[in-house]
Design a protein around this motif. Structure first.
Motif, PDB file in Angstrom:
ATOM      1  N   SER A 187       6.176  16.345  -2.544  1.00  0.00           N
ATOM      2  CA  SER A 187       5.096  15.596  -2.604  1.00  0.00           C
ATOM      3  C   SER A 187       3.917  16.497  -3.014  1.00  0.00           C
ATOM      4  N   PHE A 218      10.208   7.619  -3.945  1.00  0.00           N
ATOM      5  CA  PHE A 218      11.004   8.238  -4.860  1.00  0.00           C
ATOM      6  C   PHE A 218      12.441   7.435  -5.111  1.00  0.00           C
ATOM      7  N   GLY A 236       0.785  -1.142   0.069  1.00  0.00           N
ATOM      8  CA  GLY A 236       0.038  -0.066  -0.048  1.00  0.00           C
ATOM      9  C   GLY A 236       1.037   1.127  -0.100  1.00  0.00           C
ATOM     10  N   ILE A 239       3.623   3.793   0.720  1.00  0.00           N
ATOM     11  CA  ILE A 239       4.808   3.752   1.435  1.00  0.00           C
ATOM     12  C   ILE A 239       5.463   5.185   1.722  1.00  0.00           C
TER      13      ILE A 239
HETATM   14  C1  LIG Z   1       4.967  11.604  -3.307  1.00  0.00           C
HETATM   15  C2  LIG Z   1       4.088  11.494  -2.203  1.00  0.00           C
HETATM   16  O1  LIG Z   1       4.200  11.339  -0.998  1.00  0.00           O
HETATM   17  C3  LIG Z   1       3.052  10.435  -2.825  1.00  0.00           C
HETATM   18  O2  LIG Z   1       2.007  10.427  -1.896  1.00  0.00           O
HETATM   19  C4  LIG Z   1       3.658   8.921  -2.740  1.00  0.00           C
HETATM   20  C5  LIG Z   1       4.094   8.476  -1.404  1.00  0.00           C
HETATM   21  N1  LIG Z   1       4.065   6.892  -1.160  1.00  0.00           N
HETATM   22  C6  LIG Z   1       3.426   6.163  -2.172  1.00  0.00           C
HETATM   23  N2  LIG Z   1       3.178   4.876  -1.997  1.00  0.00           N
HETATM   24  C7  LIG Z   1       2.624   3.995  -3.059  1.00  0.00           C
HETATM   25  N3  LIG Z   1       2.212   2.755  -2.695  1.00  0.00           N
HETATM   26  N4  LIG Z   1       2.155   4.731  -4.055  1.00  0.00           N
HETATM   27  C8  LIG Z   1       2.046   5.962  -4.075  1.00  0.00           C
HETATM   28  O3  LIG Z   1       1.511   6.534  -5.102  1.00  0.00           O
HETATM   29  C9  LIG Z   1       2.695   6.813  -3.190  1.00  0.00           C
HETATM   30  N5  LIG Z   1       3.086   8.037  -3.694  1.00  0.00           N
END
Ligand SMILES: C[C@H](O)[C@H](O)[C@H]1CNc2nc(N)[nH]c(=O)c2N1
Ligand SMILES: N[C@@H](Cc1ccccc1)C(=O)O
Ligand SMILES: [Fe+2]
Length: 278
Positions: free
Chosen positions: A175, A107, A99, A101
């Motif tokens: 983000s 990134f 889910g 992360i």
């Molecule tokens: C970049 C931003 O924090 C974004 O919400 C990230 C964080 N973690 C994530 N984790 C998952 N699994 N999928 C996502 O699309 C994101 N997006």
């Protein structure tokens, strides 16, 4: 990486997120474990059928070209098979995660041309909208565009620059930019109708229509500094959708990281702007 899997698992459980983080590796990946039920396969097919009708009408070309390249979406994807195809096309692969992360770990995956895809699917009570990313969002929303070389390179660059900007204290601002472009961005090219660009719209039957067609949707011209300062909520329709004049405008923002670093310097730690007030 800033947070251990165990700490993050506790945080997610406290927020009521659905993933099972107990089986995560240090980079937050898990096995996909392809053993979906007939009911889940049926939900997947329903989601794809309904959503494809909408995206044909409302999605930007970059996404639709991706769907054409990726091919059939008739059953829950086997991540290994899809990764093999993607590696040949653009050098990307997909990895399974439980889910959401943490942004820094997310990134790092992008910087290495790995796209994290959630390994569980929304239920049939959530066909129109779900508050956390599931496999349908991650796969149907994001993966098609990764078959397109220009977008594939952009996403890797996003991951690389994000690592650098996070080190400057820009975690939240980078983000927000991701959120209002890659997830919920709209595009209106000169002389063309308004189209959806972001993956969070591609995967939501309800919000895709709202964002493009509703008089109540709030459309704001894209401005890098404004976007980086605007807060967002993940569990409701967006209070503002930023409209890019072209995909190149977004790409170009990254050609000048010094500008982003300066924005971070000016605004980090300050209270964000309210999207409803733009
Ligand atoms: C970049 C931003 O924090 C974004 O919400 C990230 C964080 N973690 C994530 N984790 C998952 N699994 N999928 C996502 O699309 C994101 N997006
Ligand atoms: N709301 C999206 C899922 C999503 C949640 C949170 C972040 C991004 C996407 C959907 O219904 O498909
Ligand atoms: Fe997403």
């Amino acid at each position: 990486m800033t947070m251990s899997v165990a700490d993050y698992a506790r945080e997610c459980a406290a927020q009521g997120l659905r993933g099972d983080y107990s089986v995560c590796r240090a980079d937050f990946t898990v096995e996909q474990s392809y053993n979906y039920t007939a009911d889940e396969q049926a939900v997947w097919r329903t989601l794809c059928d309904r959503q494809t009708k909408l995206t044909k009408k409302l999605a930007h070309r970059s996404y639709l070209d991706g769907v054409a390249t990726l091919g059939l979406l008739d059953k829950i994807p086997d991540f290994g098979v899809v990764s093999e195809k993607l590696r040949k096309l653009t050098g990307w692969e997909i990895v399974a995660v439980p889910g959401l992360i943490p942004a820094p770990a997310f990134f790092v995956h992008l910087a290495n041309r790995r796209f994290p895809v959630t390994n569980w699917l929304r239920t049939k009570q959530e066909l129109d909208y779900i508050v956390e990313p599931d496999m349908f969002h991650d796969f149907f929303g994001h993966v098609p565009a990764l078959t397109q070389p220009v977008f594939a390179d952009f996403m890797q660059m996003y991951g690389e620059k994000a690592e650098h900007l996070i080190a400057l204290g820009g975690d939240e601002m980078i983000s927000r930019l991701y959120w209002y472009t890659v997830e919920y961005g709209l595009i209106q090219e000169a002389g063309q109708p308004l189209k959806a660009f972001g993956a969070g719209l591609m995967s939501s039957f309800a919000e895709l229509q709202f964002a493009i067609e509703s008089k109540d949707a709030h459309h704001v011209p894209f401005d890098l500094e404004t976007v980086m300062r605007t807060s967002y909520e993940i569990d409701k329709f967006q209070r503002a959708y930023f409209v890019l004049p072209s995909f190149d405008v977004l790409r170009d923002a990254f050609q000048n990281v010094a500008e982003m670093a300066a924005i971070i310097g000016r605004h980090k730690g300050k209270p964000p702007l309210d999207p409803a007030k733009h």
